[in-house]
Design an enzyme around this catalytic site. Structure first.
Site, short mmCIF file in Angstrom:
data_model
loop_
_atom_site.label_atom_id
_atom_site.label_comp_id
_atom_site.label_asym_id
_atom_site.label_seq_id
_atom_site.Cartn_x
_atom_site.Cartn_y
_atom_site.Cartn_z
N ILE A 80 24.60 5.59 -20.76
CA ILE A 80 23.63 6.35 -21.56
C ILE A 80 22.93 7.44 -20.76
O ILE A 80 22.21 8.26 -21.31
CB ILE A 80 22.56 5.42 -22.19
N GLY A 83 21.82 10.60 -14.16
CA GLY A 83 20.76 11.35 -13.50
C GLY A 83 21.19 11.85 -12.14
O GLY A 83 22.34 11.66 -11.73
N PHE A 85 20.22 10.74 -9.41
CA PHE A 85 20.33 9.68 -8.43
C PHE A 85 21.16 8.48 -8.89
O PHE A 85 21.13 7.44 -8.28
CB PHE A 85 18.93 9.22 -8.00
N ASP A 202 7.88 14.57 -12.28
CA ASP A 202 9.14 14.95 -12.95
C ASP A 202 9.00 14.81 -14.46
O ASP A 202 9.86 14.22 -15.12
CB ASP A 202 10.32 14.13 -12.42
N1 ATP Z 1 14.96 1.93 -19.84
C1 ATP Z 1 15.78 2.82 -20.39
N2 ATP Z 1 16.19 2.66 -21.66
C2 ATP Z 1 17.03 3.55 -22.22
N3 ATP Z 1 17.49 4.65 -21.60
C3 ATP Z 1 17.12 4.86 -20.34
C4 ATP Z 1 16.25 3.97 -19.66
N4 ATP Z 1 16.05 4.45 -18.43
C5 ATP Z 1 16.76 5.60 -18.33
N5 ATP Z 1 17.41 5.85 -19.49
C6 ATP Z 1 18.28 7.00 -19.79
O1 ATP Z 1 18.92 7.44 -18.61
C7 ATP Z 1 18.53 8.78 -18.30
C8 ATP Z 1 18.45 8.95 -16.80
O2 ATP Z 1 17.51 8.00 -16.28
P1 ATP Z 1 16.46 8.44 -15.17
O3 ATP Z 1 15.76 9.66 -15.64
O4 ATP Z 1 15.63 7.27 -14.85
O5 ATP Z 1 17.47 8.77 -13.99
P2 ATP Z 1 17.49 9.93 -12.91
O6 ATP Z 1 18.70 9.70 -12.12
O7 ATP Z 1 16.24 9.94 -12.15
O8 ATP Z 1 17.59 11.20 -13.84
P3 ATP Z 1 17.26 12.75 -13.57
O9 ATP Z 1 17.30 12.99 -12.13
O10 ATP Z 1 18.31 13.48 -14.33
O11 ATP Z 1 15.90 12.96 -14.15
C9 ATP Z 1 17.21 9.01 -19.04
O12 ATP Z 1 17.02 10.38 -19.33
C10 ATP Z 1 17.44 8.18 -20.30
O13 ATP Z 1 18.21 8.90 -21.22
MG MG Z 2 15.39 11.49 -15.34
#
Ligand code: ATP
Ligand code: MG
Length: 457
Positions: A80, A83, A85, A202
């Protein structure tokens, strides 16, 4: 109109709730393994059997984390999120099929220094922040190290949607009271984290999750940090290479390193406007381009409008156009509620010292006049499936990773017509997936600007 007395009682009750910080020391022991690493104590002193010459990576591979359950207790259902990371999966517990979670995989491939700092930061901060409007971290799991490396997962309560995904769907039409409920919960979350001396760094629609019951959860604390209490009176020197470019406030773009919670309020303003425009309002392709879009919307960046701006490192270096402020005029085309326009104007204030804070924003007339904040449950119950930015339809001609919402937005962003940067290009959107943070996942040198202990604890 709600009376002032009613408003004060409701607010004081909410604030009381918000400031109830759950104590870190109540956390169960499953994080002990990760805690040992977060202390960055040499493996040899923690575990006498481990040779000091082992690299951190080798140490993690060899160490049997006794309090991390194996991730195989969950069964992955769908990807889903992707990101900067790591990947995010929807999953369900094998023993209790009704328990749905989100598994955020911690990318270890590019790690030379052991467990990634962004994941540590996220774990450490989420342990401290327990609130209805903050995503709930359940536990940390790892995969068994076989001939492959062990992988870690952050396990969260699952939320059915993210705001970017919802706004990308033309058929999701929030009523004015529902928009108010979204903003109220978002500001509630910010008020809580700021009250607990944490800055998110962020804020963007994809990091705002919404459950099917309509409860909003701020997520993605990978860039968050604690606000330092600087006893020596010296200004803080945090990194300014944070916040996704389109949501980055002018102080960071101009090189400010002694910043605070107002950086998140700027993002809240961008997100709030997006509730009507349905696309990020300022879609710059470069930092200079972003500043130009900001100046075109928010007016001249000068010592008159923002005393002290002349002392910021990049103020004299970057050429910023001197335009009249048009926030209200341009947003009125989309936002019919005068109170909403006024709050937007206060959130998108150039001078961070004058920008409205989360607490004052919650006290703004916008939240206390009809239509009052209204539950989202009804509108969300009509959706047959989850909406995530990652799953939003892709632009037909876009390069891999282009998010449809960005390129194929139904309502043009505010900047349209003024410059080509108003409309995001496929290239810009694609680079957005890599990180408008301004760094790549392998380039964590950005954090060297903040001392290790300081940024984790
Ligand atoms: N608890 C959750 N329930 C449902 N979807 C989630 C959840 N946590 C994250 N996601 C989905 O996964 C995506 C990426 O998660 P997150 O933002 O935590 O990761 P990231 O690697 O830090 O992303 P980015 O660097 O792109 O901001 C979120 O935008 C959301 O769509
Ligand atoms: Mg994110």
């Amino acid at each position: 109109m709600v009376t002032l007395g009613q408003r004060r009682t409701a607010l004081s009750l909410e604030i009381k709730k918000k400031l109830q910080l759950s104590c870190f020391f109540n956390r169960p022991l499953y994080l002990v393994g990760v805690r040992a690493m977060s202390g960055h104590v040499p493996p040899s002193s923690l575990f006498p059997g481990v040779q000091s010459s082992l690299s951190n990576a080798k140490y993690i591979e060899n160490y049997n984390f006794p309090f991390c359950e194996e991730v195989c207790k969950y069964e992955k259902l769908a990807k889903i999120g992707q990101g900067t990371f790591g990947e995010v999966f929807k999953a369900r517990e094998k023993r209790d099929k009704n328990k749905i979670v989100a598994l955020k995989k911690v990318l270890m491939e590019n790690e030379k220094e052991g467990f990634p700092i962004t994941a540590l930061r996220e774990i450490r901060i989420l342990q401290q922040l327990r609130h209805e409007n903050i995503v709930n971290l359940i536990e940390i799991c790892n995969s068994k190290a076989t001939q492959y490396k062990s992988t870690f997962y952050l396990v969260f309560d699952f939320c059915e949607h993210d705001l970017a995904g919802l706004l990308s769907n033309y058929y999701v039409d929030f009523h004015p009271g529902e928009v108010k409920m979204i903003m109220k919960q978002l500001l509630n979350g910010l008020c809580f984290i700021h009250g607990n001396k944490i800055i998110h760094r962020d804020m963007k629609a994809a990091n705002v999750l919404i459950t099917k019951q309509g409860v909003l959860k701020l997520a993605d604390f990978g860039l968050a940090r604690a606000i330092s209490i600087n006893k020596s009176g010296q200004p803080n020197r945090y990194t300014n290479r944070v916040v996704t470019l389109w949501y980055r406030p002018p102080e960071l773009l101009l090189g400010e390193r002694n910043y605070g919670p107002p950086v998140d309020l700027w993002g809240a303003g961008c997100i709030m406007a997006e509730m009507w425009t349905r696309a990020p309002i300022m879609q710059g392709e470069t930092e200079q381009g972003q500043l130009k879009l900001i100046a075109e919307l928010c007016g001249p960046i000068t010592p008159e409008s923002w005393p002290g701006v002349e002392n910021l490192d990049l103020y004299r270096i970057i050429d910023i156009p001197k335009k009249t402020r048009t926030v209200k005029e341009r947003l009125r085309r989309y936002v019919k509620d005068q109170y909403a326009v006024d709050l937007l104007d206060k959130l998108l204030c150039l001078n961070p010292a004058k920008r409205i804070d989360a607490h004052a924003a919650l006290d703004h007339d916008y939240f206390w006049t009809d239509p009052m904040p209204e539950s989202l449950e009804k509108t969300l119950s009509q959706l047959g499936q989850s909406m995530f930015e990652f799953l939003a339809p892709r632009h037909p001609g876009g390069s891999q990773g282009t998010v449809g919402r960005r390129a194929g937005t139904p309502i043009p962003p505010v900047g349209v017509g003024s410059t080509s940067a108003g409309l995001v290009t496929a290239a810009a959107a694609a680079s957005g997936r890599q990180g408008h943070h301004g760094y790549h996942q392998s380039d964590l040198s950005v954090f060297a600007e903040e001392s290790y202990m300081d940024r984790v604890f």
